[in-house]
Design an enzyme around this catalytic site. Structure first.
Site, short mmCIF file in Angstrom:
data_model
loop_
_atom_site.label_atom_id
_atom_site.label_comp_id
_atom_site.label_asym_id
_atom_site.label_seq_id
_atom_site.Cartn_x
_atom_site.Cartn_y
_atom_site.Cartn_z
N ASP A 92 0.83 -1.21 0.00
CA ASP A 92 0.00 0.00 0.00
C ASP A 92 0.86 1.27 0.00
OD1 ASP A 92 -2.77 1.23 0.62
OD2 ASP A 92 -1.58 2.04 2.27
N GLU B 288 1.35 -0.32 -4.90
CA GLU B 288 0.38 0.71 -5.25
C GLU B 288 1.08 2.05 -5.42
OE1 GLU B 288 -3.35 3.36 -3.82
OE2 GLU B 288 -1.56 3.02 -2.62
C1 ARE Z 1 -9.30 8.31 6.41
C2 ARE Z 1 -10.22 9.49 6.13
C3 ARE Z 1 -9.43 10.79 6.05
C4 ARE Z 1 -8.63 10.98 7.34
C5 ARE Z 1 -7.76 9.75 7.58
C6 ARE Z 1 -7.02 9.82 8.90
O1 ARE Z 1 -10.92 9.27 4.92
O2 ARE Z 1 -10.34 11.87 5.88
O3 ARE Z 1 -7.81 12.11 7.22
O4 ARE Z 1 -8.58 8.57 7.60
O5 ARE Z 1 -7.92 9.94 9.95
C7 ARE Z 1 -7.94 4.72 2.80
C8 ARE Z 1 -8.98 5.78 2.44
C9 ARE Z 1 -8.69 7.09 3.13
C10 ARE Z 1 -8.59 6.86 4.62
C11 ARE Z 1 -7.41 5.91 4.83
C12 ARE Z 1 -7.13 5.62 6.31
O6 ARE Z 1 -8.97 5.96 1.03
O7 ARE Z 1 -9.77 7.98 2.86
O8 ARE Z 1 -8.38 8.09 5.32
O9 ARE Z 1 -7.74 4.65 4.20
O10 ARE Z 1 -8.25 5.09 6.93
C13 ARE Z 1 -3.42 8.81 -2.32
C14 ARE Z 1 -2.28 7.80 -2.11
C15 ARE Z 1 -2.72 6.37 -2.27
C16 ARE Z 1 -4.00 6.06 -1.46
C17 ARE Z 1 -5.06 7.06 -1.90
C18 ARE Z 1 -6.37 6.84 -1.15
O11 ARE Z 1 -1.22 8.09 -3.00
O12 ARE Z 1 -1.66 5.53 -1.80
O13 ARE Z 1 -4.60 8.39 -1.62
N1 ARE Z 1 -4.43 4.67 -1.60
C19 ARE Z 1 -4.08 3.66 -0.56
C20 ARE Z 1 -5.21 2.70 -0.28
C21 ARE Z 1 -6.35 3.41 0.40
C22 ARE Z 1 -5.90 3.90 1.77
C23 ARE Z 1 -4.49 4.31 1.80
C24 ARE Z 1 -3.64 4.24 0.73
C25 ARE Z 1 -3.93 4.69 3.13
O14 ARE Z 1 -5.59 2.04 -1.45
O15 ARE Z 1 -7.51 2.61 0.52
O16 ARE Z 1 -6.71 5.03 2.18
O17 ARE Z 1 -3.47 3.47 3.72
C26 ARE Z 1 -4.13 11.89 -6.59
C27 ARE Z 1 -2.73 11.38 -6.28
C28 ARE Z 1 -2.78 10.07 -5.50
C29 ARE Z 1 -3.66 10.19 -4.29
C30 ARE Z 1 -5.06 10.66 -4.73
C31 ARE Z 1 -6.01 10.82 -3.56
O18 ARE Z 1 -4.73 11.05 -7.55
O19 ARE Z 1 -2.04 11.15 -7.47
O20 ARE Z 1 -1.48 9.70 -5.09
O21 ARE Z 1 -3.75 8.88 -3.69
O22 ARE Z 1 -4.94 11.89 -5.42
O23 ARE Z 1 -5.49 11.72 -2.66
#
Ligand code: ARE
Ligand code: CA
Length: 480
Positions: free
Chosen positions: A189, A226
């Site tokens: 991740d 990812e």
């Molecule tokens: C949650 C709440 C937030 C809060 C946080 C802490 O939603 O509001 O601030 O908790 O309290 C997942 C959810 C998140 C969640 C997180 C933790 O999607 O909403 O936050 O779990 O519970 C970026 C990253 C990419 C990431 C995406 C979501 O680069 O790595 O954001 N994806 C992975 C997983 C997710 C997971 C996480 C990472 C965290 O697949 O499921 O988050 O472990 C552009 C950029 C991208 C960016 C995207 C969104 O496209 O190019 O890089 O992705 O914007 O910001």
């Protein structure tokens, strides 16, 4: 680190998002094994923080490396790995090591194994990690600054410093524990937010796979990392390909645009691969949608096709499975139904996950979608196995949004994504014979219950009425 180590000529990794370990074991034995799938991506397996309302995303907030979550405990995890292996299916675990759980409305934060943590003090006694293990707090605001992307906090999640020895040691210990339990690899991740040089040290210290767990002794675990790279930021997915495969988010976006006919049409599928901007197949980890972009998280927005766009999603998935790009490991999303993007999996009033039930027609119920059980998808997994290691030949642009192509001399597909009927004589490449279209029917007792296709001298006349599903597929084993 690029080979998923499937058992035999199997195809595809199904993401059984939020499934319980023993339900996965059962699915391996009763469905995935018999239908030639290759592996399962599980949800995050280590302890996560409990968030009120139990949203799915709580699992991306780790509390410790104890294998205890709503999906099950370590004993059940081990049972899943063994039962799936015996059914021919490999297990890949979603691994979150960029960060730890964020502060919750009340302190201490409580985890699914009962651990306590004090996120605002950066104190996670169940690991333990303390303040010195984390980067100084700052938030990621500028994706054009690689240092900020790596060393600041993603969505306010306390950011671990993978450059520190004791942080690495804990991560490596966890990954090796999973190897001992028999997994074949990992979905890593948030790799964009970790330095490739740190990941290199970590991966290099992960144990090789063992004969005892059913692998070629000494082979390297599979890594799919990812990294969301749509080409407009500082961090590039190429920085990670020497470490393992990388998620191809432009594939997910572009396949959506092609089938939705937004700025694209089916003729774009002719040069599908590196000419479309994808990584070389060996490094490219492809999918139609994932657990983030199916609900508006991550990237891709309205272009993404999900189970909610059933027919288009199936057509796009069938194409992904028909096309060789992405090797033997295209990923298939298997979802639960949701309206609210935060909504967690089907659960009872205690917050326990409810198992999927299987209806007599083979579909899932109790709130689970089970896209991987949709017949067209299952049939195309078989098509991919039969046509394995062949290339695309005889691509024909029949008319706008009507195409066909062959996979060597082993398979042929035609797609109609227009409002007009398709009727044409095209390259069909297969040996002379009459073949049964596996999408509209089946070969039963030597007869075809759907459309038959007559191949003569490498050509066939095909028809797909505008009223039908719009996808036809034949292969060597569907010959009558
Ligand atoms: C949650 C709440 C937030 C809060 C946080 C802490 O939603 O509001 O601030 O908790 O309290 C997942 C959810 C998140 C969640 C997180 C933790 O999607 O909403 O936050 O779990 O519970 C970026 C990253 C990419 C990431 C995406 C979501 O680069 O790595 O954001 N994806 C992975 C997983 C997710 C997971 C996480 C990472 C965290 O697949 O499921 O988050 O472990 C552009 C950029 C991208 C960016 C995207 C969104 O496209 O190019 O890089 O992705 O914007 O910001
Ligand atoms: Ca980081």
């Amino acid at each position: 680190q690029w080979d998923p180590h499937f058992i035999g000529n199997r195809q595809g990794i199904v993401h059984l998002f939020e499934w319980k370990w023993l339900d996965i074991a059962d699915e391996c034995e009763t469905f995935l094994g018999p239908n030639n799938f290759g592996g399962v991506q599980t949800s995050v397996a280590n302890e996560n923080v409990i968030i009120s309302g139990r949203p799915w995303y709580e699992r991306y907030q780790p509390m410790s490396f104890k294998l205890e979550t709503r999906s099950g405990n370590e004993k059940e995890f081990r049972e899943m790995v063994v039962r799936c292996r015996n059914a021919g299916i490999r297990i890949y675990v979603d691994v979150v090591v960029n960060h730890m759980a964020a502060s919750q409305p009340s302190t201490p934060a409580i985890g699914t194994a009962g651990s306590e943590a004090y996120p605002s003090d950066r104190w996670y006694p169940a690991v333990p990690f303390n303040k010195s293990d984390f980067n100084t707090a700052c938030s990621i605001e500028n994706y054009n600054d690689p240092k900020q992307v790596r060393d600041c906090e993603l969505a306010g999640l306390p950011d671990l410093d993978q450059g520190r020895k004791d942080v690495r040691d804990k991560i490596i210990e966890y990954l090796n524990h999973l190897i001992d339990l028999g997994v074949a690899g990992y979905r890593m991740d948030a790799c964009k937010h970790m330095w490739p040089k740190d990941l290199r040290v970590i991966y290099s210290r992960v144990k090789p796979l063992s004969k005892q767990n059913g692998f070629v002794q000494g082979s390297r675990p599979f890594f799919f990392q990812e990294v969301i790279d749509l080409g407009n930021e500082a961090v590039k997915r190429q920085e990670y390909i020497s470490l393992g495969t990388v998620t191809e988010f432009t594939y997910s976006t572009q396949i959506g645009m092609v089938f939705r006919k937004i700025e694209r049409d089916l003729s774009a599928l002719k040069n599908w691969g590196p000419p479309s901007g994808f990584l070389p197949s060996r490094y490219s980890f492809v999918f139609v949608c994932n657990h983030d972009n199916q609900r508006g998280h991550g990237s891709g927005g309205d272009m993404i096709l999900t189970y909610k766009d059933k027919d288009l999603f199936i057509k796009a998935s069938a194409f992904m499975l028909a096309h060789p790009h992405g090797g033997n490991h295209p990923r298939l999303m298997s979802s639960f139904y949701f309206d609210d993007p935060s909504q967690g999996p089907p659960q009872n009033s205690n917050g326990d996950i409810i198992s999927r039930e299987i209806e007599s027609n083979g579909t899932c119920s109790n709130g689970w979608v089970c896209e991987h059980r949709w017949p067209e998808i299952v049939k195309m997994v078989k098509f991919r196995a039969i046509t394995d290691k062949t290339v695309v030949i005889g691509f024909t642009n029949i008319a706008k949004n009507q195409i066909s192509f062959c996979r060597g001399r082993k398979g042929f597909v035609a797609i109609n994504n227009s409002d007009q009927p398709l009727s044409a004589t095209v390259n069909a490449c297969l040996p002379n014979g009459v073949y049964c279209d596996v999408i509209s029917g089946d070969k039963v007792d030597g007869k075809c219950t759907g459309t038959s296709v007559n191949v003569r001298a490498g050509k066939a006349h095909i028809e797909i009425p505008s009223s039908s599903f719009g996808f036809l597929a034949i292969h060597l084993e569907s010959r009558l």
